[in-house]
Scaffold this motif. Structure first.
Motif, PDB file in Angstrom:
ATOM      1  N   UNK A 154       0.831  -1.206   0.000  1.00 36.78           N
ATOM      2  CA  UNK A 154       0.000   0.000   0.000  1.00 36.78           C
ATOM      3  C   UNK A 154       0.866   1.257   0.000  1.00 36.78           C
ATOM      4  N   UNK A 155       1.979   1.200   0.723  1.00 33.18           N
ATOM      5  CA  UNK A 155       2.893   2.342   0.721  1.00 33.18           C
ATOM      6  C   UNK A 155       3.469   2.580  -0.672  1.00 33.18           C
ATOM      7  N   UNK A 156       3.684   1.511  -1.434  1.00 33.88           N
ATOM      8  CA  UNK A 156       4.171   1.683  -2.803  1.00 33.88           C
ATOM      9  C   UNK A 156       3.216   2.495  -3.653  1.00 33.88           C
ATOM     10  N   UNK A 157       1.909   2.271  -3.462  1.00 31.44           N
ATOM     11  CA  UNK A 157       0.895   3.059  -4.171  1.00 31.44           C
ATOM     12  C   UNK A 157       1.007   4.532  -3.753  1.00 31.44           C
ATOM     13  N   UNK A 158       1.046   4.745  -2.423  1.00 33.26           N
ATOM     14  CA  UNK A 158       1.108   6.112  -1.914  1.00 33.26           C
ATOM     15  C   UNK A 158       2.392   6.826  -2.288  1.00 33.26           C
ATOM     16  N   UNK A 159       3.511   6.103  -2.236  1.00 35.89           N
ATOM     17  CA  UNK A 159       4.794   6.720  -2.581  1.00 35.89           C
ATOM     18  C   UNK A 159       4.832   7.115  -4.055  1.00 35.89           C
ATOM     19  N   UNK A 160       4.207   6.296  -4.912  1.00 35.61           N
ATOM     20  CA  UNK A 160       4.147   6.655  -6.333  1.00 35.61           C
ATOM     21  C   UNK A 160       3.430   7.968  -6.553  1.00 35.61           C
ATOM     22  N   UNK A 161       2.329   8.161  -5.816  1.00 41.85           N
ATOM     23  CA  UNK A 161       1.583   9.414  -5.932  1.00 41.85           C
ATOM     24  C   UNK A 161       2.381  10.591  -5.374  1.00 41.85           C
ATOM     25  N   UNK A 162       2.955  10.385  -4.183  1.00 44.02           N
ATOM     26  CA  UNK A 162       3.702  11.465  -3.536  1.00 44.02           C
ATOM     27  C   UNK A 162       4.878  11.925  -4.384  1.00 44.02           C
ATOM     28  N   UNK A 163       5.680  10.994  -4.890  1.00 42.49           N
ATOM     29  CA  UNK A 163       6.895  11.393  -5.598  1.00 42.49           C
ATOM     30  C   UNK A 163       6.607  11.934  -6.986  1.00 42.49           C
ATOM     31  N   UNK A 164       5.514  11.492  -7.606  1.00 40.61           N
ATOM     32  CA  UNK A 164       5.134  12.099  -8.891  1.00 40.61           C
ATOM     33  C   UNK A 164       4.745  13.555  -8.678  1.00 40.61           C
ATOM     34  N   UNK A 165       3.965  13.827  -7.629  1.00 41.80           N
ATOM     35  CA  UNK A 165       3.593  15.205  -7.308  1.00 41.80           C
ATOM     36  C   UNK A 165       4.794  16.034  -6.915  1.00 41.80           C
ATOM     37  N   UNK A 166       5.665  15.460  -6.090  1.00 39.45           N
ATOM     38  CA  UNK A 166       6.867  16.170  -5.663  1.00 39.45           C
ATOM     39  C   UNK A 166       7.747  16.528  -6.856  1.00 39.45           C
ATOM     40  N   UNK A 167       7.915  15.582  -7.773  1.00 37.10           N
ATOM     41  CA  UNK A 167       8.760  15.844  -8.942  1.00 37.10           C
ATOM     42  C   UNK A 167       8.211  16.956  -9.808  1.00 37.10           C
TER      43      UNK A 167
END
Length: 529
Positions: free
Chosen positions: A186-199
């Motif tokens: 589940x963290x992998x899903x969330x991290x994908x969203x977070x880092x795409x937004x951060x980038x």
């Protein structure tokens, strides 16, 4: 006092300058009064300078601010503070604080080796699940960001970090892996969203000529989370010199910080509300549809620019399992692992600031700065991995019976500590370089969110493989050589990408308008002379 609604008479040169102003005003996102409203600047501070062609005296008039004119560069620069809530600097600092609290604390947790557990199996399997889903949602994350916008995307991503830290608190008492593995996925899903937004935020909000500086600011704040996170297990486990899992208070402290990060994500503004100090806006995003984003994401896999960055992305997190589990996790005592992480992430702050300054200020031509930056990182990387090889030859069987302690081991501690510090320095410089290259490929948030998501997706796929490489007890010397080879292969490909795709001039509409007016003023002075 001149009537605010009157239009001053102009010469032919002034008329063309005025026309250029009108074009710039529309490219900034419409009516320029929105800039004033956002920044709360008094209207009286904006001037349009005209020149009497006979006396060459500067005359200040005050036309109505209705999108007909844009203030000159000096006026805007002196009027718009960098510390406004809607400035790129404040927003990049905010996303830095979000990442300080969430991935920063996650890095500190992972950096202890095995998620703070003596047995690394649960953490290795959770990280494999994490990076597998991260690889998928890292690529999809840019499209999701373009549909949902920054706040919902970041909030959804940050919330999963709290559950992940909580799963290790649960594991401390019950030793059941399935919940930890599910939380990792589940963290992998969330991290994908977070880092795409951060980038997208980090590469599209700053002015084009200062992206390296803003990346270094973000990277420093983000890695300060690893520094603070490293202090938590160091302080709470200071008197536990024997091998053991960290205590409950360590995981609770991580959860607390991660929850704060989720709340802070609500403070991030969309790109349409960001106003740079020169008056230009970050590219506004017209939020897309799922079908459009799906098509654009598929196109990334045939984009030659993205294909050239694949080896760098794959290798940029591949080495974490080796460094965390097989250097810090094997060589050092429990409390020393936490202290080492303080310096590992502190070294990242130094590395990001150094490479960021070099990439923005070392040479006039941007392409030259990129080429020199790649050469510097390549030389440093070769030296650091060579040092790692010398250290690894001392324990090729993976056994180090006498754990090194910062207080008790004396000079024996110095060499491995310096190596681990250097690993952190190199990591920050390598990843900051990759983000700078990505940021130099485009300026609009929509495109950069996809590029950043693609980078994080490939990066996470590499990490998922790396954690299983370690889980299957691959010889440590083989792991080191593989890590060294991956980063080495990426350098010439990054050079090709910079030489072919990075432009030396990348001006915003406002920058172009200023240059045009400067050129016209120069021509006018030449004509009068």
């Amino acid at each position: 006092m001149i009537d605010l609604n009157a239009r001053p008479s102009r010469t032919h040169g002034q008329a063309s300058a005025f026309k250029g102003c009108m074009g710039t005003s529309s490219s900034l996102g419409g009516d320029f009064s929105s800039v004033i409203a956002d920044s709360q600047i008094p209207r009286s501070r904006f001037r349009e300078k005209t020149t009497n062609p006979i006396s060459m005296e500067s005359v200040s008039t005050e036309p109505a601010i209705t999108g007909d004119a844009i203030p000159d560069d000096g006026a805007v620069s002196s009027s718009l503070s960098r510390f406004r809530y809607n400035s790129p600097l404040v927003q990049v600092c905010l996303i830095g604080l979000v990442c300080f609290c969430c991935p920063g604390m996650f890095n500190a947790l992972s950096g202890m080796g095995g998620g703070g557990q003596v047995d690394h199996d649960a953490a290795n399997n959770a990280n494999t699940a994490l990076y597998t889903t991260f690889a998928v949602f890292g690529v999809l994350g840019g499209g999701i960001y373009n549909v949902l916008g920054p706040r919902l995307t970041l909030l959804s991503g940050c919330s999963t970090y709290v559950l992940y830290a909580g799963s290790f608190l649960y594991y401390n008492h019950h030793k059941h892996q399935p919940f930890v593995i599910f939380s990792g996925a589940l963290l992998g899903v969330g991290a994908g969203l977070l880092w795409a937004g951060q980038g997208a935020i980090m590469t599209s909000y700053p002015p084009p000529g200062r992206k390296g500086t803003y990346i270094s600011i973000f990277w420093s704040i983000f890695n300060l989370g690893g520094v603070v996170g490293g202090l938590i297990p160091f302080v709470l486990n200071y008197n536990r010199t024997q091998a053991a899992s960290v205590n409950d208070g360590t995981y609770i402290a991580f959860m607390f910080f991660m929850a704060i990060g989720a709340i802070l994500s609500l403070a991030i503004l969309p790109p349409s509300r960001i106003v740079r100090s020169d008056g230009s806006r970050a590219a506004a995003v017209t939020y897309s549809s799922v079908s459009v984003e799906a098509l654009e994401i598929i196109k990334l896999f045939a984009n030659w620019k993205m294909l050239l960055i694949v080896p760098a992305a794959w290798g940029s997190n591949f080495f974490y399992s080796y460094q965390f589990n097989n250097v810090n996790g094997i060589l050092f005592s429990l409390r020393t692992k936490g202290l080492n992480n303080v310096f590992y992430w502190g070294a990242q702050m130094i590395g990001s600031m150094a490479i960021g300054y070099m990439l923005d200020f070392s040479f006039r031509r941007r392409r030259t700065r990129g080429i020199v930056g790649i050469i510097i990182v390549a030389v440093l990387g070769t030296a650091v991995w060579a040092g790692g090889l010398a250290n690894q030859l001392r324990y090729t069987d993976g056994l180090w019976p006498n754990k090194l302690d910062f207080k008790d081991s004396g000079s024996r501690y110095a060499g491995p500590f310096l190596l681990y510090f250097s690993y952190g320095l190199l990591d920050a410089m390598f990843q900051s370089l990759c983000y700078w290259v990505i940021g130099a490929l485009a300026d609009d948030s929509e495109t950069l969110s996809r590029y950043s998501g693609f980078y994080k997706g490939v990066q996470s796929a590499g990490a998922a493989v790396a954690w299983q490489v370690d889980e299957h007890k691959t010889p440590l010397l083989t792991q080191l050589i593989l890590n060294w080879a991956l980063t080495t292969v990426s350098y010439p490909l990054l050079l090709v990408l910079v030489m072919l795709a990075v432009k030396d001039v990348n001006l915003t509409a406002a920058d172009k308008d200023v240059e045009e007016r400067k050129s016209e003023a120069k021509e006018k002075r030449t004509w009068m002379a």
